[in-house]
Design an enzyme around this catalytic site. Sequence first.
Site, PDB file in Angstrom:
ATOM      1  N   TRP A 150       0.828  -1.197   0.000  1.00 45.35           N
ATOM      2  CA  TRP A 150       0.000   0.000   0.000  1.00 45.35           C
ATOM      3  C   TRP A 150       0.863   1.248   0.000  1.00 45.35           C
ATOM      4  CZ3 TRP A 150      -1.354  -4.420   2.608  1.00 45.35           C
ATOM      5  CH2 TRP A 150      -2.518  -5.012   2.146  1.00 45.35           C
ATOM      6  N   HIS A 185      -7.031   1.858   2.047  1.00 46.39           N
ATOM      7  CA  HIS A 185      -8.117   0.915   1.761  1.00 46.39           C
ATOM      8  C   HIS A 185      -9.240   1.141   2.765  1.00 46.39           C
ATOM      9  CE1 HIS A 185      -5.777  -2.306   4.378  1.00 46.39           C
ATOM     10  NE2 HIS A 185      -5.717  -1.098   4.885  1.00 46.39           N
ATOM     11  N   ARG A 211      -3.899   6.140  -2.985  1.00 46.32           N
ATOM     12  CA  ARG A 211      -2.604   5.438  -3.085  1.00 46.32           C
ATOM     13  C   ARG A 211      -1.636   6.308  -3.867  1.00 46.32           C
ATOM     14  NH1 ARG A 211      -3.967  -0.806  -3.373  1.00 46.32           N
ATOM     15  NH2 ARG A 211      -5.537  -0.734  -1.736  1.00 46.32           N
ATOM     16  N   GLN A 225     -13.448   2.144  -2.895  1.00 42.78           N
ATOM     17  CA  GLN A 225     -13.558   0.709  -2.618  1.00 42.78           C
ATOM     18  C   GLN A 225     -14.880   0.441  -1.896  1.00 42.78           C
ATOM     19  OE1 GLN A 225     -10.131  -0.555  -0.293  1.00 42.78           O
ATOM     20  NE2 GLN A 225      -8.979  -1.030  -2.152  1.00 42.78           N
ATOM     21  N   VAL A 268      -6.415 -11.630   6.595  1.00 41.40           N
ATOM     22  CA  VAL A 268      -7.298 -12.793   6.416  1.00 41.40           C
ATOM     23  C   VAL A 268      -6.478 -14.079   6.389  1.00 41.40           C
ATOM     24  CG1 VAL A 268      -9.291 -11.744   5.252  1.00 41.40           C
ATOM     25  CG2 VAL A 268      -7.252 -12.308   3.918  1.00 41.40           C
ATOM     26  N   ALA A 322     -14.406 -11.387   5.008  1.00 42.07           N
ATOM     27  CA  ALA A 322     -14.290  -9.972   4.631  1.00 42.07           C
ATOM     28  C   ALA A 322     -13.894  -9.929   3.161  1.00 42.07           C
ATOM     29  CB  ALA A 322     -13.242  -9.278   5.477  1.00 42.07           C
TER      30      ALA A 322
HETATM   31  C1  YSA Z   1      -8.879  -8.002   0.914  1.00 41.51           C
HETATM   32  C2  YSA Z   1      -9.255  -8.959   1.843  1.00 41.51           C
HETATM   33  C3  YSA Z   1     -10.206  -8.590   2.774  1.00 41.51           C
HETATM   34  O1  YSA Z   1     -10.565  -9.506   3.704  1.00 41.51           O
HETATM   35  C4  YSA Z   1     -10.801  -7.338   2.783  1.00 41.51           C
HETATM   36  C5  YSA Z   1     -10.396  -6.408   1.850  1.00 41.51           C
HETATM   37  C6  YSA Z   1      -9.450  -6.733   0.928  1.00 41.51           C
HETATM   38  C7  YSA Z   1      -8.989  -5.717  -0.041  1.00 41.51           C
HETATM   39  C8  YSA Z   1      -7.745  -4.998   0.441  1.00 41.51           C
HETATM   40  N1  YSA Z   1      -8.013  -4.107   1.535  1.00 41.51           N
HETATM   41  C9  YSA Z   1      -7.157  -4.200  -0.717  1.00 41.51           C
HETATM   42  O2  YSA Z   1      -7.161  -2.994  -0.710  1.00 41.51           O
HETATM   43  N2  YSA Z   1      -6.752  -4.966  -1.723  1.00 41.51           N
HETATM   44  S1  YSA Z   1      -6.171  -4.377  -3.118  1.00 41.51           S
HETATM   45  O3  YSA Z   1      -5.015  -3.586  -2.866  1.00 41.51           O
HETATM   46  O4  YSA Z   1      -5.978  -5.481  -4.026  1.00 41.51           O
HETATM   47  O5  YSA Z   1      -7.322  -3.441  -3.676  1.00 41.51           O
HETATM   48  C10 YSA Z   1      -8.650  -3.917  -3.812  1.00 41.51           C
HETATM   49  C11 YSA Z   1      -9.223  -3.454  -5.130  1.00 41.51           C
HETATM   50  O6  YSA Z   1      -9.057  -2.037  -5.239  1.00 41.51           O
HETATM   51  C12 YSA Z   1      -8.475  -4.014  -6.335  1.00 41.51           C
HETATM   52  O7  YSA Z   1      -8.998  -5.282  -6.681  1.00 41.51           O
HETATM   53  C13 YSA Z   1      -8.790  -2.982  -7.384  1.00 41.51           C
HETATM   54  O8  YSA Z   1     -10.064  -3.220  -7.948  1.00 41.51           O
HETATM   55  C14 YSA Z   1      -8.846  -1.703  -6.602  1.00 41.51           C
HETATM   56  N3  YSA Z   1      -7.608  -0.945  -6.737  1.00 41.51           N
HETATM   57  C15 YSA Z   1      -6.423  -1.147  -6.150  1.00 41.51           C
HETATM   58  N4  YSA Z   1      -5.528  -0.182  -6.486  1.00 41.51           N
HETATM   59  C16 YSA Z   1      -6.181   0.644  -7.334  1.00 41.51           C
HETATM   60  C17 YSA Z   1      -7.499   0.171  -7.492  1.00 41.51           C
HETATM   61  N5  YSA Z   1      -8.396   0.792  -8.274  1.00 41.51           N
HETATM   62  C18 YSA Z   1      -7.972   1.919  -8.911  1.00 41.51           C
HETATM   63  N6  YSA Z   1      -6.740   2.444  -8.797  1.00 41.51           N
HETATM   64  C19 YSA Z   1      -5.810   1.839  -8.022  1.00 41.51           C
HETATM   65  N7  YSA Z   1      -4.627   2.397  -7.894  1.00 41.51           N
END
Ligand code: YSA
Length: 354
Positions: A150, A185, A211, A225, A268, A322
Amino acid sequence: MIEDIKKEALELIRSAKDSAAVERLRIRFLGRKGEISKILRSLKDLSVKERQTVGPVAQQLKKDIERLIQEKTAVFSKSIQQGLPGIDITMPGKKIKIGYLHPLTLIEKEIRGIFKAMNFSVVEGPEVETEYYNFDALNIPKNHPARDMWDTFWLQNSQQLTSDKEQLTKGQESKVKGQMLLRTHTSPVQIRYMETHKPPFQIIVPGRVFRYEATDASHEINFYQIEGLMVGKTVTLANFKFVIQEFFKRLFRSDIEIRFRPSYFPFVEPGLEVDIRCIKCGGRGCGICKDSGWLEVMGAGMVHPRVFEAAHYNPRDFQGFAFGLGLERMAMIKYNIPDIRLFYSGDLRFIQQF
Ligand code: YSA
């Protein structure tokens, strides 16, 4: 010359079509720089004899024009009151431009509706977050390599924001220690909610996240999100599978094939990624799914015992799932939008299509 002006003025005023035209004629003849006013002003330059002839004629003409204008104005205001000619009530009105809902607003509303219908509550949390809620409480301690996942906007002077220690108990103090940041997030709201609620419950958390990373067609620095959290005594991944399958079915209005892939998120265990069959090609392979036939749509898993501990739950008493999905990516799939940057371009031609 006065005779010519008189003829023209009376003719024009008589044939005026509306009160605006009458007003224009009043200004033309009687206004400060009007034709009659000029004649009256020039009287002082004439000889006494000339003044005696021209003066009364000009004064009389001024009175005649004033009277005619008054009569004409009265006719128009009467016809306006009666809806008679003078105002064309059949003329199309000025069109009031109405706004459009942004596609992200549309899809968020729809997703909220789908989850509410499945008895989920909608919860929100702060965009400016503490290091504790964004990382530590989610089992991402300092120096843990997972923090690299992140890219964070850290806030300057954050110590000042959080230094009012006198009013904080010891437990509270640990939660504000460290720097403030823009949440990366929506997962911190899991902890915030569990701190004040007891299971069983099921919530979704829509919200803006940030981010610090390079933008491209699928990455923004500011995006949305939707987090999901369901906790109870017997909640399992099978429940998650049903809820999420139902969610996609309602969002895309058709049966969507989904698959779980093992993945890693520190909060998780087990962790997984959810993929859906490519909406565009049905799985045959295309540019959208990069020929894989699948679209990656969310991270998920069973809540880690350490996360429950951070919220002061006994992990032996409760279990739950989650998940977190990106709203823009979901909207891009649903509305066939090729570039995430279009959402924030402020281009009305884009918005007006929804
Ligand atoms: C995972 C497990 C859990 O039990 C609960 C939540 C999560 C998600 C976790 N908090 C998370 O942020 N995962 S992630 O970094 O992969 O981002 C989740 C989603 O946000 C991605 O699948 C994507 O659709 C979106 N995302 C991530 N970075 C992004 C973005 N969308 C646009 N621009 C970006 N820079």
